[in-house]
Write an enzyme that holds these catalytic residues in place. Structure first.
Site, PDB file in Angstrom:
ATOM      1  N   LEU A 189      89.571  73.151  78.203  1.00 36.01           N
ATOM      2  CA  LEU A 189      89.481  73.434  76.775  1.00 36.01           C
ATOM      3  C   LEU A 189      89.666  74.908  76.473  1.00 36.01           C
ATOM      4  O   LEU A 189      90.291  75.271  75.469  1.00 36.01           O
ATOM      5  CB  LEU A 189      88.125  72.955  76.240  1.00 36.01           C
ATOM      6  CG  LEU A 189      87.851  73.233  74.766  1.00 36.01           C
ATOM      7  CD1 LEU A 189      88.820  72.479  73.871  1.00 36.01           C
ATOM      8  CD2 LEU A 189      86.406  72.871  74.421  1.00 36.01           C
ATOM      9  N   ASP A 198      80.990  85.838  85.273  1.00 43.32           N
ATOM     10  CA  ASP A 198      80.312  84.821  86.072  1.00 43.32           C
ATOM     11  C   ASP A 198      78.988  84.524  85.398  1.00 43.32           C
ATOM     12  O   ASP A 198      78.069  85.349  85.414  1.00 43.32           O
ATOM     13  CB  ASP A 198      80.101  85.310  87.505  1.00 43.32           C
ATOM     14  CG  ASP A 198      79.462  84.268  88.399  1.00 43.32           C
ATOM     15  OD1 ASP A 198      78.989  83.237  87.879  1.00 43.32           O
ATOM     16  OD2 ASP A 198      79.414  84.480  89.625  1.00 43.32           O
ATOM     17  N   ASN A 240      82.569  79.102  76.007  1.00 40.33           N
ATOM     18  CA  ASN A 240      83.195  77.858  76.452  1.00 40.33           C
ATOM     19  C   ASN A 240      82.852  77.519  77.904  1.00 40.33           C
ATOM     20  O   ASN A 240      82.850  76.357  78.290  1.00 40.33           O
ATOM     21  CB  ASN A 240      84.715  77.986  76.294  1.00 40.33           C
ATOM     22  CG  ASN A 240      85.457  76.877  77.001  1.00 40.33           C
ATOM     23  OD1 ASN A 240      85.510  75.740  76.543  1.00 40.33           O
ATOM     24  ND2 ASN A 240      86.050  77.207  78.147  1.00 40.33           N
ATOM     25  N   SER A 272      78.827  69.028  72.909  1.00 39.17           N
ATOM     26  CA  SER A 272      79.332  67.778  73.478  1.00 39.17           C
ATOM     27  C   SER A 272      78.869  66.607  72.634  1.00 39.17           C
ATOM     28  O   SER A 272      77.712  66.564  72.198  1.00 39.17           O
ATOM     29  CB  SER A 272      78.838  67.604  74.911  1.00 39.17           C
ATOM     30  OG  SER A 272      79.165  66.315  75.409  1.00 39.17           O
ATOM     31  N   TYR A 297      73.851  67.110  82.411  1.00 38.71           N
ATOM     32  CA  TYR A 297      74.810  67.722  81.482  1.00 38.71           C
ATOM     33  C   TYR A 297      74.466  67.385  80.042  1.00 38.71           C
ATOM     34  O   TYR A 297      74.460  68.253  79.165  1.00 38.71           O
ATOM     35  CB  TYR A 297      76.213  67.246  81.831  1.00 38.71           C
ATOM     36  CG  TYR A 297      77.299  67.827  80.939  1.00 38.71           C
ATOM     37  CD1 TYR A 297      77.746  69.130  81.133  1.00 38.71           C
ATOM     38  CD2 TYR A 297      77.870  67.066  79.924  1.00 38.71           C
ATOM     39  CE1 TYR A 297      78.738  69.659  80.321  1.00 38.71           C
ATOM     40  CE2 TYR A 297      78.863  67.589  79.116  1.00 38.71           C
ATOM     41  CZ  TYR A 297      79.297  68.887  79.320  1.00 38.71           C
ATOM     42  OH  TYR A 297      80.277  69.413  78.516  1.00 38.71           O
ATOM     43  N   LYS A 346      73.418  70.207  77.217  1.00 39.47           N
ATOM     44  CA  LYS A 346      74.175  70.391  75.979  1.00 39.47           C
ATOM     45  C   LYS A 346      73.308  70.143  74.749  1.00 39.47           C
ATOM     46  O   LYS A 346      73.517  70.768  73.702  1.00 39.47           O
ATOM     47  CB  LYS A 346      75.401  69.471  75.972  1.00 39.47           C
ATOM     48  CG  LYS A 346      76.518  69.936  76.893  1.00 39.47           C
ATOM     49  CD  LYS A 346      77.097  71.278  76.454  1.00 39.47           C
ATOM     50  CE  LYS A 346      78.335  71.647  77.246  1.00 39.47           C
ATOM     51  NZ  LYS A 346      78.957  72.912  76.804  1.00 39.47           N
ATOM     52  N   THR A 350      89.895  66.612  80.516  1.00 44.57           N
ATOM     53  CA  THR A 350      89.872  67.879  81.246  1.00 44.57           C
ATOM     54  C   THR A 350      89.304  67.628  82.643  1.00 44.57           C
ATOM     55  O   THR A 350      88.933  66.512  82.994  1.00 44.57           O
ATOM     56  CB  THR A 350      88.998  68.914  80.527  1.00 44.57           C
ATOM     57  OG1 THR A 350      87.628  68.495  80.590  1.00 44.57           O
ATOM     58  CG2 THR A 350      89.415  69.054  79.063  1.00 44.57           C
TER      59      THR A 350
END
Length: 272
Positions: free
Chosen positions: A17, A68, A95, A150, A188, A192, A223
């Site tokens: 993305l 990083d 992002n 998300s 995840y 999010k 992706t």
């Protein structure tokens, strides 16, 4: 050195993305200094070469910056470099992120390691970078702060079962233990969800400074984020990542200013 171009930092801008957002901004008539934040600079250089080959003419400039999210030292050096090179930041697009749930199934991470890595990369590292970068954003005439959200973190839709994607995400496995859930990523989704709250906190803290803040929910995209391959994701209903990149670019360019402080998606505002 001060520039008339809008200074945009996109973390994780060398792939997925992030790279699609680079493409979407680079092909517009608006001059940007697009900075690709990445852990490995050579990968950022490769991304620049690809974009410039695809789009040979643009008023914008492309450069790289080592970022990083798991290293405070890297983030501090990145912001110091932005200060010395540009003196301000107009857009911070957070992002960069990652999924590590699959590492538990493959045995490469323990359960705790996977959850800690998920939150450290997607939330903690993002928060540290944002905190360091705020003084540069406040030097902008039109500061914008974006986080990539998300649809899987949408609490309202956790009971939705009306389509194959939500049925897969929200369906319950058979009784018994251990569970074999397959394509499911609780760490995840949880991280999010936490990111959404973090965005709301930044919107509150920076409201009187004139900083516009959003989460952008780009949709189910093909992706490499999930680690299962773009083709398999397409078979599951995932969309072209370019669609998500254009949505993010629209927010950068002011087309969703009325939704400041919210989680925006292509068809409106994403519920909580």
């Amino acid at each position: 050195m001060a520039s008339d171009k809008k200074i945009v930092l996109i973390t994780g801008g060398n792939t997925g993305l992030g790279l699609e957002t680079v493409r979407a901004l680079y092909k517009t008539d608006v001059p940007y200094e697009i900075i690709i934040g990445c852990r490995t600079l050579s990968k950022g250089d490769d991304a620049i070469a690809t974009v410039q080959k695809e789009i040979p003419s643009s008023p914008s400039s492309l450069s790289t910056l080592q970022v990083d999210l798991n290293s405070d030292e890297s983030l501090e050096k990145a912001v110091e470099t932005l200060q010395s090179r540009h003196g301000r930041l107009d857009v911070l697009l957070n992002n960069g992120g990652g999924t590590f749930d699959g590492d538990v199934r493959t045995g490469t991470k323990t359960l705790r390691e996977a959850w800690n890595a998920t939150w450290d990369t997607n939330v903690s590292g993002t928060y540290v970078l944002t905190t360091l970068a705020v003084p540069l954003l406040l030097k902008s005439e039109d500061p914008r702060l974006l986080f990539i959200a998300s649809g899987t973190a949408n609490l309202t839709d956790t009971t939705k079962m009306t389509d194959p994607v939500h049925a897969r995400l929200n369906g319950s496995p058979e009784a018994g233990w251990p569970k074999n859930e397959g394509f499911v990523f609780p760490a995840y989704r949880s991280a999010k969800t936490g990111l959404n709250m973090m965005m709301r906190e930044w919107a509150r803290v920076l409201r009187n400074d004139g900083v516009k803040v959003w989460c952008v929910s780009p949709g189910f995209l093909a992706t490499g984020l999930a680690g299962v391959g773009a083709e398999k994701l397409k078979q599951m209903g995932a969309l072209d990542p370019a669609i998500g990149g254009q949505l993010v670019a629209d927010v950068v360019e002011g087309k969703r200013d009325a939704d400041n402080g919210k989680v925006v998606r292509s068809n409106g505002v994403q519920p909580w």
